[in-house]
Structure formats: C-alpha cells, structure tokens
Scaffold this motif. Structure first.
Motif, mmCIF file in Angstrom:
data_model
loop_
_atom_site.group_PDB
_atom_site.id
_atom_site.type_symbol
_atom_site.label_atom_id
_atom_site.label_comp_id
_atom_site.label_asym_id
_atom_site.label_seq_id
_atom_site.Cartn_x
_atom_site.Cartn_y
_atom_site.Cartn_z
ATOM 1 N N ILE A 91 3.870 -8.828 -10.736
ATOM 2 C CA ILE A 91 2.479 -9.019 -10.316
ATOM 3 C C ILE A 91 2.116 -7.981 -9.256
ATOM 4 O O ILE A 91 1.028 -7.393 -9.301
ATOM 5 N N ALA A 92 3.029 -7.724 -8.336
ATOM 6 C CA ALA A 92 2.788 -6.699 -7.314
ATOM 7 C C ALA A 92 2.639 -5.324 -7.972
ATOM 8 O O ALA A 92 1.785 -4.526 -7.580
ATOM 9 N N LYS A 93 3.459 -5.082 -8.996
ATOM 10 C CA LYS A 93 3.374 -3.810 -9.711
ATOM 11 C C LYS A 93 2.030 -3.691 -10.431
ATOM 12 O O LYS A 93 1.415 -2.619 -10.445
ATOM 13 N N LEU A 94 1.560 -4.796 -11.026
ATOM 14 C CA LEU A 94 0.262 -4.782 -11.696
ATOM 15 C C LEU A 94 -0.858 -4.449 -10.713
ATOM 16 O O LEU A 94 -1.751 -3.663 -11.030
ATOM 17 N N LYS A 95 -0.811 -5.041 -9.530
ATOM 18 C CA LYS A 95 -1.832 -4.768 -8.519
ATOM 19 C C LYS A 95 -1.826 -3.292 -8.124
ATOM 20 O O LYS A 95 -2.883 -2.671 -7.974
ATOM 21 N N GLU A 96 -0.645 -2.733 -7.962
ATOM 22 C CA GLU A 96 -0.521 -1.319 -7.603
ATOM 23 C C GLU A 96 -1.064 -0.424 -8.717
ATOM 24 O O GLU A 96 -1.787 0.546 -8.466
ATOM 25 N N ILE A 126 -3.303 -1.219 -10.956
ATOM 26 C CA ILE A 126 -4.756 -1.369 -11.031
ATOM 27 C C ILE A 126 -5.440 -0.508 -9.976
ATOM 28 O O ILE A 126 -6.443 0.155 -10.252
ATOM 29 N N ALA A 127 -4.872 -0.482 -8.773
ATOM 30 C CA ALA A 127 -5.443 0.353 -7.713
ATOM 31 C C ALA A 127 -5.385 1.834 -8.106
ATOM 32 O O ALA A 127 -6.348 2.583 -7.904
#
Length: 57
Positions: A4-9, A11-12
C-alpha cells in the motif's frame, strides 16, 4: 501492508509525470506509462495477498 505504501509512492510519481506530460514533456509520458504498469503489478500483488489471507481463515 508494504504494498500500500508502494502504491501511494507510485501514484505520487504518476501525478508528477502526468503534469509534466500535459505540459509537453514526452519523456514524462514514457515514465508515466512505466509507472502505471508498476501500479498494475503492485495492485495485483495486493489482490493476491488479500485473497491468500482470506482463504487461510
């Protein structure tokens, strides 16, 4: 979840490249396409992990 943290990164990163692409930077478009593919792969990893965890219960 780490994914999930990787997905957020990702997306940014995609947002930044999309902005640059909209201003005419074609190299940013290539990076955006690559990032979107990475998002797809990571999202599938999350789906698989959730399914495995659900089936263990």
């Amino acid at each position: 979840m780490e994914q999930i943290a990787k997905l957020k990164e990702l997306i940014a990163t995609a947002e930044a490249d999309a902005d640059k692409f909209s201003k005419g930077n074609n190299a940013a478009g290539t990076r955006l396409r690559n990032t979107m593919q990475q998002l797809k792969v990571t999202a599938q990893e999350v789906r698989t992990a959730v399914t495995e965890a659900k089936n263990k219960k």
